[in-house]
Every structure is written in structure tokens, then in C-alpha cells.
Design a protein around this motif. Sequence first.
Motif, PDB file in Angstrom:
ATOM      1  N   TRP A 143      41.337  25.480  39.160  1.00 40.67           N
ATOM      2  CA  TRP A 143      41.540  26.614  38.263  1.00 40.67           C
ATOM      3  C   TRP A 143      40.251  27.403  38.022  1.00 40.67           C
ATOM      4  O   TRP A 143      40.096  28.040  36.987  1.00 40.67           O
ATOM      5  N   LYS A 144      39.340  27.343  38.964  1.00 35.42           N
ATOM      6  CA  LYS A 144      38.103  28.113  38.860  1.00 35.42           C
ATOM      7  C   LYS A 144      37.949  29.011  40.090  1.00 35.42           C
ATOM      8  O   LYS A 144      38.116  28.553  41.229  1.00 35.42           O
ATOM      9  N   LYS A 153      24.541  32.828  47.399  1.00 33.50           N
ATOM     10  CA  LYS A 153      24.594  32.892  45.933  1.00 33.50           C
ATOM     11  C   LYS A 153      26.021  32.645  45.466  1.00 33.50           C
ATOM     12  O   LYS A 153      26.966  33.208  46.024  1.00 33.50           O
ATOM     13  N   GLU A 154      26.192  31.807  44.440  1.00 41.41           N
ATOM     14  CA  GLU A 154      27.512  31.499  43.913  1.00 41.41           C
ATOM     15  C   GLU A 154      27.711  32.168  42.561  1.00 41.41           C
ATOM     16  O   GLU A 154      26.846  32.108  41.692  1.00 41.41           O
ATOM     17  N   ILE A 155      28.871  32.797  42.399  1.00 44.03           N
ATOM     18  CA  ILE A 155      29.239  33.476  41.150  1.00 44.03           C
ATOM     19  C   ILE A 155      30.583  32.912  40.708  1.00 44.03           C
ATOM     20  O   ILE A 155      31.564  32.991  41.453  1.00 44.03           O
ATOM     21  N   THR A 156      30.638  32.336  39.518  1.00 42.09           N
ATOM     22  CA  THR A 156      31.878  31.763  39.002  1.00 42.09           C
ATOM     23  C   THR A 156      32.458  32.670  37.925  1.00 42.09           C
ATOM     24  O   THR A 156      31.757  33.054  36.977  1.00 42.09           O
ATOM     25  N   ALA A 157      33.717  33.028  38.075  1.00 38.41           N
ATOM     26  CA  ALA A 157      34.385  33.896  37.110  1.00 38.41           C
ATOM     27  C   ALA A 157      34.656  33.141  35.805  1.00 38.41           C
ATOM     28  O   ALA A 157      34.834  31.921  35.802  1.00 38.41           O
ATOM     29  N   VAL A 158      34.678  33.872  34.713  1.00 38.04           N
ATOM     30  CA  VAL A 158      34.973  33.312  33.391  1.00 38.04           C
ATOM     31  C   VAL A 158      36.428  33.619  33.049  1.00 38.04           C
ATOM     32  O   VAL A 158      36.889  34.753  33.212  1.00 38.04           O
ATOM     33  N   MET A 159      37.146  32.605  32.581  1.00 31.07           N
ATOM     34  CA  MET A 159      38.545  32.794  32.202  1.00 31.07           C
ATOM     35  C   MET A 159      38.665  32.941  30.691  1.00 31.07           C
ATOM     36  O   MET A 159      38.132  32.127  29.931  1.00 31.07           O
TER      37      MET A 159
END
Length: 329
Positions: A143-144, A153-159
Amino acid sequence: MKKLLKRLTVIAVIAVTVLGVLCFAACGDKNEVVGTYKITFSKSELTGNIRHSGYIANGDCEEVNTLVLKDDMTYEYTKYITTDVASAASLRNAEREAADANILFSWTAKGTCTFDCYKDGTYKFTYPGMNVSETGKWEWKGWKFKVITNNGKEITAVMDDGTRSLSFEYIADMNERLKDTFTCASSVWGPALGQTGAYTPESGSNPEQPTPPSATYTGPVKISYKFTGTYTTEGKTVTLAPATGCVWSEDWGNYQNYGFTNVSGRENDLVFPKGPTGRSFHPLNHFGGKYYFAPNNDAGVEITNNNAFKVNVDKEAGTFAYIEESSFD
């Protein structure tokens, strides 16, 4: 006392009338030329008269020079050149239409950029203001939502806990100034990614060996120099004094593949489209003269071509014509 007041009133009326006549006479010439004027040069007129013409003149190109004369006797004089406008627009539309069938879902930008997620686990970020794009890899696990750029570069979305919408800021690898903030509603990503909290790219794509990311430049050359200064008039003849200010930008579109760099600045910033180690020149050297870049060779860092010149303006037609030009033209 009443007679004195009456005489003072008469004198005041006469004074105001005289001042009005004098002001009309003094401002008459200026008011006759205030306005916006344009002149356009075609590809055949530009060939050999602009810097790097060997590249620019390969495609359709034109130069549009705009002169804005203001009430306060100041001007804005813009030289703008672009190439392959129709071809670039057609190319972008064709690419978009061809890619639509493979897009799984798209994000909504805070600005004007686009971010499309493809069924094979790759993405495409586009910055339309500079006609550039780059691709990379995305994944949906536990769920990410995560973006992996070309440089790793890694970018993780915010829920959002309430709406379940996703959001993240994307900063391009090619230039950190190319960025935007994206959001995606649960009503968009939910149906696309499913209810398991994970997404498996379509057959034929290996998430551990994604499609190689790339940066593409699909737009035309767009070069703009806006000069500011003061002017004087003699009837319909306007003399533009040497520029005191300049706001400029150079977007080299597809020609970045030949080593050109998108650059921008003001009157005190040197122009270096071939990179900081290449030859630089002063932006005010582009002011004098009829055509966009004069002379054809780089002008150099010394200000040698910031010369006053004259034009005739045609207010009815909204155009102007050069009547005195730089000796470099």
C-alpha cells in the motif's frame, strides 16, 4: 474683497487653461506613438544572421520582435525566435496518442507538469514549459507508492488518512529546478492498482529490470530577450536608447542533444548555451541591430553592440520598421 476673489478665480482659470495647453503640446508627440508594435522575420530572412544559424535554420523558424512604448518614455523591446513549432506540436500529440493505451493512470499536478504511470511499471514526467521529459520506474507494494528515478533516487508518496489520496513532489534528475507536486485521488489509483496493496507490471516487463529511463527533448528552440530602456520621438520616428535592463532565456529544445544548455538570466548574467566551460557572451550585445543575433559569431563578454537605433512606427497597422541599424547587420 469680492472683486479680489473674482480676479483670483479668473487668474486661476487662465493658469489652468495655459498649463493644459502647454501639457498637450509637450505630450502630443509621445501620445502619438504609445502602443505595442510587432515585426516578423521568416526563415529565409534569418539565415546567416543569427548565432548558431547552422542549427536553427535547419527547420522552420521565425523571429518576432515586439516593441512596447509606454507613457513614461520607457520601452520594452523583445526579440523572440522559435523553430519547428508546428512539427514539435504534432510530435508531442502523436507521442501522447501512441502512449495513451499503455497508461495505467495519471496524476494531477499543482503546476503545469504531467506524471503518467504506465502498465509496465515505468513513468513519464513532462515539464511542458521547457518541452522536456524523463522516464523512470514506479512500484506499488504494501500500500505504498514509490518512484525510482534514473539516478536511483527514491520518492515515496504520502497517503492522506482521511481521503486516501496520494501525493509527492517530483524533482527531475536533469535539473532540480524542474519540479512539481502531484496528487492522485483514491478514486483514480484504487481501480488502477487493485485491492491487494501490490501491483505486478504487465507481462513482458520485469520490475527488477525496468525499461531503461531516458530524458528526451521534444520541443522547438525558444529564445527570448526582453530589453528595457528609454526612448525619444520625432513624429513617428522613435529612437531607442541603449538598453539598461534585460531578461532573457534560451530553451534549445532538441538541440540540447548537440551540447546546448537551457539557460536564463538578467542583464548582468553571462550567456553560456554551450555550458560554463564554453564561450560566454554578454546579453546586452543582442540589443542593437535588426536581426536576432548580430554578428553571427558570439559577441563576447565585452558590451560592444548595445547601440541606440531608430524605428518608424505605424500605429494603425501595429508594426514598426528599422531605419537605422547596427553596423554588424
